[in-house]
Design a protein around this motif. Structure first.
Motif, mmCIF file in Angstrom:
data_model
loop_
_atom_site.group_PDB
_atom_site.id
_atom_site.type_symbol
_atom_site.label_atom_id
_atom_site.label_comp_id
_atom_site.label_asym_id
_atom_site.label_seq_id
_atom_site.Cartn_x
_atom_site.Cartn_y
_atom_site.Cartn_z
ATOM 1 N N TYR A 121 76.620 18.738 8.581
ATOM 2 C CA TYR A 121 75.733 19.003 9.720
ATOM 3 C C TYR A 121 75.901 17.905 10.766
ATOM 4 C CZ TYR A 121 73.378 22.869 7.427
ATOM 5 O OH TYR A 121 73.116 24.082 6.850
ATOM 6 N N SER A 154 68.942 17.079 13.018
ATOM 7 C CA SER A 154 70.287 17.618 13.189
ATOM 8 C C SER A 154 70.287 18.722 14.239
ATOM 9 C CB SER A 154 70.806 18.188 11.866
ATOM 10 O OG SER A 154 72.016 18.893 12.059
ATOM 11 N N LYS A 213 66.700 19.602 7.594
ATOM 12 C CA LYS A 213 67.685 18.858 8.376
ATOM 13 C C LYS A 213 67.081 18.387 9.702
ATOM 14 C CE LYS A 213 71.331 19.166 5.665
ATOM 15 N NZ LYS A 213 72.026 17.959 5.111
#
Length: 504
Positions: A398, A329, A326
């Motif tokens: 997220y 994020s 991710k």
């Protein structure tokens, strides 16, 4: 229901008195919880002898020092309010804050004596106390002479412990009210998110006048009964050495992107062994994607965090196992935090759309000191705080902090978030730092200008940077101008001060 805010230092002094509480690197002082607790009580007695009472403000102007933490906890034992001051500010700025907060006492490091004396005179501060990183000083003499008993008192979670003035990157700084509840819930959030335990050893190197230096992860480390190692000022080579020192055995540290960009440029970084580190947090500004990937390739997961002075600060955290999956994020909200993303009318946006991030929880400030009108505006009717940050959510829920709303510019009717462009520019090997701002344009309203700092020996041309952006971004996002400069303006915590970059 009124809930008591318990004294974590006194608690740990009772159950594990010999455990190391704090290690001041500059002076070499190392205090266990019993010794730390004793010094805090003696300081509270000294301040009490000067007339410091419940609600009085105690200001501190000092580099990072174990004494700063003593002052913070001594304030709690008197019901006084801790007021850390930014030592990077000019006398006029310190005067403004001091007249706004009206401290009864100003405790200052001897390196700031001249400024402290001027501020005390201008703001009519009653008592001045100098400290000298453990050496002979009014501070040490006051602790030595302190006597008597402290009255029994009870702080409640909703009571104000600290007033922390925001960096004031635009306009006058505001004093965010930090309650005991904010600190307790922030400690709970940090303990869960980054595995803080009694055996943890946190490096404090961001300035303790800032929420990151004070509350991520210093105060949460005290809350769990761990050890804080205090670095007086940030220096990249020393930072690298400390992180890899197996005898010191640090486990936690939080920095801003500038710190880690500089760490990666040190001579020792390539061969350094950071296997003792449990969590290196990165926050305070959007982390360049290339930087996260660079550290990830070394097996060191930079754990992305998001927060504000007003949010305790932890408001989002990305777990270490998602650091690469991710990338970009800031993660998910901690346990006791609620988030919304809304449009200009206050309605929730669709998943994937960008809007303003709102936050609610016991870790959020009740408001600002002496700002009743503003306090009425910063919360929604149902208690959500306006962060001023632009954010979006992906399909997995997220959160991504896109940029500050105020940094967004509009080009040809399209919203442009500079951080997206900055991440693309960071992909170029020769770039050390960069910042993109909007500048006026006759046809498009605004277009982007990129200010770029190159690594030593790099030979990138402005044209090369623009061509790289053209290959990666929609045309309206590509900066029309690139300016190569020696350095970007920063505040004391490493945030880039975009308002100081020329728009003409």
């Amino acid at each position: 229901m009124s809930i008591v805010a318990h004294d974590c230092i006194a608690h740990h002094a009772g159950i594990s008195p010999g455990r190391e509480a704090i290690h001041d690197l500059a002076s070499g002082r190392r205090l266990n919880y019993r010794q730390f607790d004793t010094r805090i009580s003696r300081l509270a007695l000294y301040l009490q002898s000067l007339g410091v009472d419940e609600g009085d403000r105690v200001a501190v102007l000092s580099h990072n020092d174990s004494d700063v933490f003593e002052i913070q906890f001594a304030c709690a034992r008197l019901g006084a309010i801790f007021l850390p001051l930014n030592w990077r500010l000019a006398v006029a700025e310190l005067e403004y804050i001091s007249k706004d907060a009206t401290p009864k006492v100003l405790i200052y490091g001897i390196e700031f004596a001249e400024d402290a004396l001027q501020v005390a005179k201008l703001a009519e501060i009653e008592h001045l106390i100098d400290l000298a990183n453990g050496e002979e000083s009014t501070y040490e003499a006051g602790l030595e002479a302190a006597s008597g008993d402290l009255p029994e008192r009870t702080n409640l979670l909703n009571d104000v412990w600290t007033i922390m003035y925001t960096s004031g990157t635009t306009g006058r700084p505001k004093g965010a009210l930090i309650t005991y509840a904010m600190c307790v819930f922030n400690a709970v959030h940090c303990s869960i998110a980054v595995e803080l335990i009694q055996q943890s050893k946190n490096l404090v190197f961001l300035p303790t006048f800032h929420t990151a230096g004070l509350n991520v992860y210093a105060n949460p480390t005290f809350h769990t009964g761990g050890t804080n190692v205090v670095m007086r000022v940030f220096e990249p080579e020393q930072f690298c050495s400390l992180l890899s020192d197996k005898e010191l055995n640090l486990t936690h540290a939080l920095g801003v992107p500038t710190n880690f960009l500089m760490l990666a440029e040190t001579e020792g970084f390539k061969d350094a062994d950071f296997s003792n580190i449990v969590c290196l947090g990165i926050g305070g500004a959007a982390a360049p994607l290339a930087l996260i990937e660079q550290f990830g390739a070394k097996g060191l997961m930079l754990q992305q965090l998001w927060g504000m002075t007003e949010t305790g600060p932890l408001g989002l955290v990305l777990s270490a196992d998602k650091a690469l999956e991710k990338v970009g994020s800031s993660g998910l909200p901690p346990l006791y935090t609620e988030l919304r993303i809304v449009d200009d009318e206050g309605s929730d946006v669709l998943q994937g759309e960008t809007g303003e991030l709102l936050i609610r929880g016991p870790n959020v400030t009740p408001g600002y000191w002496n700002r009743d009108a503003l306090n009425a505006e910063i919360f929604t009717d149902d208690g959500f705080f306006h962060t001023g940050d632009a954010a979006r959510q992906d399909v997995d829920g997220y959160y991504y902090i896109v940029d500050r709303y105020k940094d967004m510019f509009i080009s040809g009717g399209e919203n442009v978030y500079p951080v997206e462009i900055e991440n693309v520019i960071y992909e170029l090997d020769g770039v050390l730092e960069n910042a993109v701002v909007g500048i006026p344009h006759e046809k498009w309203g605004e277009v982007g200008r990129a200010y770029v700092v190159l690594k030593e020996g790099a030979n990138l041309r402005e044209k090369t940077i623009i061509e790289h952006c053209e290959a990666q971004l929609a045309r309206y996002k590509v900066p029309r101008e690139v300016r190569l400069i020696e350095e970007l303006p920063h505040n004391a915590t490493g945030k880039v001060l975009k308002h100081e970059l020329p728009r003409t």
